[in-house]
Design an enzyme around this catalytic site. Structure first.
Site, PDB file in Angstrom:
ATOM      1  N   GLY A  58       0.847  -1.188   0.000  1.00 14.57           N
ATOM      2  CA  GLY A  58       0.000   0.000   0.000  1.00 14.57           C
ATOM      3  C   GLY A  58       0.879   1.234   0.000  1.00 14.57           C
ATOM      4  O   GLY A  58       2.077   1.146   0.295  1.00 14.57           O
ATOM      5  N   CYS A  85       5.363  -6.084   1.588  1.00 10.31           N
ATOM      6  CA  CYS A  85       5.728  -4.667   1.546  1.00 10.31           C
ATOM      7  C   CYS A  85       5.063  -3.911   2.706  1.00 10.31           C
ATOM      8  O   CYS A  85       5.391  -4.163   3.857  1.00 10.31           O
ATOM      9  CB  CYS A  85       5.375  -4.099   0.169  1.00 10.31           C
ATOM     10  SG  CYS A  85       6.176  -2.539  -0.166  1.00 10.31           S
ATOM     11  N   TYR A  86       4.113  -3.046   2.427  1.00  6.76           N
ATOM     12  CA  TYR A  86       3.437  -2.347   3.535  1.00  6.76           C
ATOM     13  C   TYR A  86       2.824  -3.341   4.522  1.00  6.76           C
ATOM     14  O   TYR A  86       2.816  -3.114   5.732  1.00  6.76           O
ATOM     15  CB  TYR A  86       2.349  -1.429   2.956  1.00  6.76           C
ATOM     16  CG  TYR A  86       1.603  -0.611   4.000  1.00  6.76           C
ATOM     17  CD1 TYR A  86       2.224   0.446   4.645  1.00  6.76           C
ATOM     18  CD2 TYR A  86       0.270  -0.911   4.339  1.00  6.76           C
ATOM     19  CE1 TYR A  86       1.547   1.194   5.612  1.00  6.76           C
ATOM     20  CE2 TYR A  86      -0.409  -0.172   5.295  1.00  6.76           C
ATOM     21  CZ  TYR A  86       0.229   0.882   5.923  1.00  6.76           C
ATOM     22  OH  TYR A  86      -0.433   1.622   6.871  1.00  6.76           O
ATOM     23  N   HIS A 173       7.913  -7.799  -3.828  1.00  5.90           N
ATOM     24  CA  HIS A 173       6.579  -8.196  -4.322  1.00  5.90           C
ATOM     25  C   HIS A 173       6.636  -9.561  -5.011  1.00  5.90           C
ATOM     26  O   HIS A 173       6.978  -9.640  -6.194  1.00  5.90           O
ATOM     27  CB  HIS A 173       6.042  -7.128  -5.281  1.00  5.90           C
ATOM     28  CG  HIS A 173       5.640  -5.879  -4.571  1.00  5.90           C
ATOM     29  ND1 HIS A 173       4.382  -5.694  -4.038  1.00  5.90           N
ATOM     30  CD2 HIS A 173       6.348  -4.776  -4.248  1.00  5.90           C
ATOM     31  CE1 HIS A 173       4.321  -4.521  -3.433  1.00  5.90           C
ATOM     32  NE2 HIS A 173       5.503  -3.940  -3.539  1.00  5.90           N
ATOM     33  N   GLU A 175       4.203 -11.246  -5.990  1.00  4.12           N
ATOM     34  CA  GLU A 175       3.052 -11.436  -6.886  1.00  4.12           C
ATOM     35  C   GLU A 175       3.311 -10.957  -8.312  1.00  4.12           C
ATOM     36  O   GLU A 175       2.553 -11.292  -9.217  1.00  4.12           O
ATOM     37  CB  GLU A 175       1.812 -10.738  -6.299  1.00  4.12           C
ATOM     38  CG  GLU A 175       1.821  -9.210  -6.307  1.00  4.12           C
ATOM     39  CD  GLU A 175       2.555  -8.592  -5.111  1.00  4.12           C
ATOM     40  OE1 GLU A 175       3.440  -9.258  -4.548  1.00  4.12           O
ATOM     41  OE2 GLU A 175       2.267  -7.421  -4.778  1.00  4.12           O
ATOM     42  N   GLY A 229     -21.241 -14.579 -25.944  1.00  4.35           N
ATOM     43  CA  GLY A 229     -19.879 -14.416 -25.447  1.00  4.35           C
ATOM     44  C   GLY A 229     -19.587 -15.477 -24.398  1.00  4.35           C
ATOM     45  O   GLY A 229     -20.492 -16.180 -23.935  1.00  4.35           O
ATOM     46  N   VAL A 230     -18.323 -15.567 -24.015  1.00  5.01           N
ATOM     47  CA  VAL A 230     -17.935 -16.655 -23.124  1.00  5.01           C
ATOM     48  C   VAL A 230     -18.600 -16.524 -21.738  1.00  5.01           C
ATOM     49  O   VAL A 230     -19.078 -17.520 -21.182  1.00  5.01           O
ATOM     50  CB  VAL A 230     -16.387 -16.795 -23.042  1.00  5.01           C
ATOM     51  CG1 VAL A 230     -15.720 -15.525 -22.597  1.00  5.01           C
ATOM     52  CG2 VAL A 230     -15.986 -17.928 -22.125  1.00  5.01           C
ATOM     53  N   ASP A 231     -18.701 -15.307 -21.202  1.00  4.84           N
ATOM     54  CA  ASP A 231     -19.243 -15.170 -19.844  1.00  4.84           C
ATOM     55  C   ASP A 231     -20.700 -15.608 -19.764  1.00  4.84           C
ATOM     56  O   ASP A 231     -21.077 -16.418 -18.919  1.00  4.84           O
ATOM     57  CB  ASP A 231     -19.152 -13.714 -19.351  1.00  4.84           C
ATOM     58  CG  ASP A 231     -17.730 -13.208 -19.362  1.00  4.84           C
ATOM     59  OD1 ASP A 231     -16.826 -14.045 -19.471  1.00  4.84           O
ATOM     60  OD2 ASP A 231     -17.541 -11.983 -19.273  1.00  4.84           O
ATOM     61  N   LYS A 373     -11.600 -13.741 -15.572  1.00  4.59           N
ATOM     62  CA  LYS A 373     -11.911 -14.155 -16.950  1.00  4.59           C
ATOM     63  C   LYS A 373     -11.223 -15.472 -17.343  1.00  4.59           C
ATOM     64  O   LYS A 373     -11.842 -16.342 -17.955  1.00  4.59           O
ATOM     65  CB  LYS A 373     -11.464 -13.039 -17.895  1.00  4.59           C
ATOM     66  CG  LYS A 373     -11.864 -13.249 -19.323  1.00  4.59           C
ATOM     67  CD  LYS A 373     -13.245 -12.730 -19.541  1.00  4.59           C
ATOM     68  CE  LYS A 373     -13.691 -12.893 -20.963  1.00  4.59           C
ATOM     69  NZ  LYS A 373     -15.003 -12.260 -21.167  1.00  4.59           N
TER      70      LYS A 373
END
Ligand code: XMP
Length: 517
Positions: A58, A85-86, A173, A175, A229-231, A373
């Protein structure tokens, strides 16, 4: 809707731009994860029965007035914690260590040297490896009982831990892709520290979602708008598996689809996805509503409103349905919860084909609202949906109307459809369909002088757009081979009446957007 899933890692968001990424990294390891605001009520967080916490980074400094603090329940729970981190600084601060501005701020790559190879956090990792740093403050003094687990040249305490309490912190980080071994560190935390089993798979999601849809819907009926669509297709397939033909799907053809798309989509939905679909051809109504309109936002608004009216008419004809199916995805949910960090999550309804309004008196069924997604695609494949649906390129709800600059008319639609079909045919024939995120034609209002045969022409310009992207948020123009561009251009000017010039859009996003409107 309860997910019914046992193993959950709660990621607490302290304002990091990478918070969603942490959740994705955890899920990639087959462990379910949710993002919660740092000030979410304790009972809401603990109701998820987490098996561990990850505290995000953050922008604040722990000593700033009003800086987000570590919620007391995190330590009280006795569960494993990884602070990033934070998040690490918060742990140090709360547990009696010291945080101070570093002598040198550290941004970018750094080499991490592991001090304690025995720590479960470094299981299977080498003695040193590159990590990504982005911090101004650093740990100046460890909290009592903690050990330094790794250092960099600028951060003597780049990682810390207390094995008995299962509390860990990393200054870098893990990630981000710039920490290539970051996923191994996250996996070590999940499996080596939290003792996760890895139950988050498309199959487990499908089973628990079908059960919760049955529970929510009971004996009632569900209706939903299906775009192809896919969703919406994956969402409808899940509901259909749960309640069978008590789901009715409505496919509204707004006349703004690509060449052959309405027919092909209906065939796929009915024959290969096995859905119960009512098709409505409302193209004349949409074209009439769009007559004389050039402003992009006005077009979107008109299409949205017309869509709602058409859908309402169909819903009324179908009679009583208590539930409405929506293909809301997790990023939409996160966006609405982080915007209103306090109180219960007020869920923004995702605006897809024009967006269905909240004043339609239905209760929502949102089977995808915990998925990203790429997870929707995996679920689609696990449901046995055909790859042409699962890997379909994104197509905007307002369709070709936002790819015709200026007024949408039947004639201009026909021109764009033909040009667009050529773009798609040539890119697919070159085997580039999967590499390129989206590829299409745009009909510009520019007319220019040309020469055809011996005569002067003064005709339309078509722009070709092809972009690479991971999520549509940022994009780059695709470096299509010149030979492919040449074939596209040649075919468009020869085969599409009214067009004498083709240009290739070489803008990235940002600053441009993918669509022209
Ligand atoms: P932009 O043009 O904003 O597009 O860079 C990002 C992605 O979103 C798609 N898009 C839409 N999708 N309804 C949708 O369902 C819309 O109104 C809409 N507008 C843009 C676009 O095709 C790209 O994939």
């Amino acid at each position: 809707m309860s997910t019914g899933l046992p193993e959950t890692i709660v990621v607490l968001d302290f304002g990091s731009q990478y918070a969603q990424l942490i959740v994705r990294r955890v899920r990639e390891q087959h462990v379910y994860s949710v993002l919660m605001p740092h000030d979410a009520p304790e009972d809401q967080v603990m109701a998820l029965s987490p098996v561990g916490f990850i505290l995000s980074g953050g922008p604040a400094s722990v000593y700033d007035e009003g800086a987000p603090q570590l919620p007391p329940y995190v330590l009280r729970s006795g569960l494993p914690v990884l602070g990033i981190c934070y998040g690490m600084q918060l742990l140090a601060h709360a547990l009696g260590g010291k945080v101070a501005p570093s002598a040198r701020r550290e941004y970018g790559p750094a080499e991490l040297y592991v001090n304690d190879l025995e720590s479960p956090l470094w299981e299977g990792l080498p003695f040193s490896f590159p990590v990504w740093m982005s911090h101004g403050d650093a740990i100046a003094e460890l909290p009592p009982g903690f050990q330094t687990l790794a250092s960099t040249d600028n951060s003597p305490i780049a990682a810390m831990g207390q094995a008995e309490r299962r509390i860990y912190g990393v200054q870098f980080h893990p990630e981000v892709a710039h920490t290539p071994l970051g996923k191994d560190i996250i996996r070590n935390f999940l499996y080596g520290v939290c003792g996760c089993l890895g139950t988050w798979t498309p199959e487990s999601f499908i089973a628990s979602t079908i059960a919760s849809i049955r529970q929510q819907v009971g004996d009632e009926r569900v209706i939903g708008a299906l775009s192809g669509g896919v969703d919406s297709t994956v969402a409808a397939t899940l509901v259909q598996r749960a309640i069978g033909d008590r789901l009715t799907c409505v496919f509204v053809d707004h006349g703004l689809l690509r060449e052959g798309e309405a027919e092909a989509t209906l065939r796929l939905l009915r024959e290969r996805a096995g859905l119960n679909v009512i098709a409505v051809d409302a193209s004349a109504r949409f074209l009439a509503a769009l007559a004389g309109v050039s402003d992009p936002e006005a077009k979107r608004r008109i299409i949205g409103e017309t869509f709602i009216r058409v859908f309402e008419g169909e819903a009324a004809k179908l009679g009583q349905a208590r539930f409405l199916l929506q293909g809301t995805l997790y990023p939409d949910v996160i966006e609405s919860t982080t915007r209103e960090t306090k109180a219960a999550a007020r869920i923004k309804t995702h605006h897809n084909v024009g967006g269905l309004p909240s004043d339609l008196r239905f209760e929502l069924v949102e089977p995808l609202k915990y998925l990203f997604k790429d997870e929707v695609r995996e679920v689609g494949l696990a449901l046995g949906l055909p790859p042409d649906i699962v890997h379909k390129q994104p197509f905007p709800g307002p369709g070709l109307a936002v790819r015709i600059i200026g007024e949408v008319t039947a004639e201009r639609l026909a021109t764009l459809r033909r040009a667009d079909a050529i773009v798609r045919e040539e890119i697919e024939a070159a085997g580039l369909g999967r590499e390129v995120w989206q590829y299409f034609a745009v009909l510009t209002p520019v007319r220019s002088v040309g020469v055809m045969g011996d005569g002067r022409t003064y005709l339309n310009t078509v722009a070709v757009r092809a972009v690479t992207s991971l999520d549509g948020m940022t994009a780059d123009w695709a470096r299509l081979p010149y030979a492919v561009l040449a074939r596209i251009s040649n075919r468009i000017v020869n085969e599409v009446p009214g067009v004498n010039r083709v240009v290739y859009d070489i803008s990235s996003k940002p600053p441009a957007t993918i669509e022209w409107e």
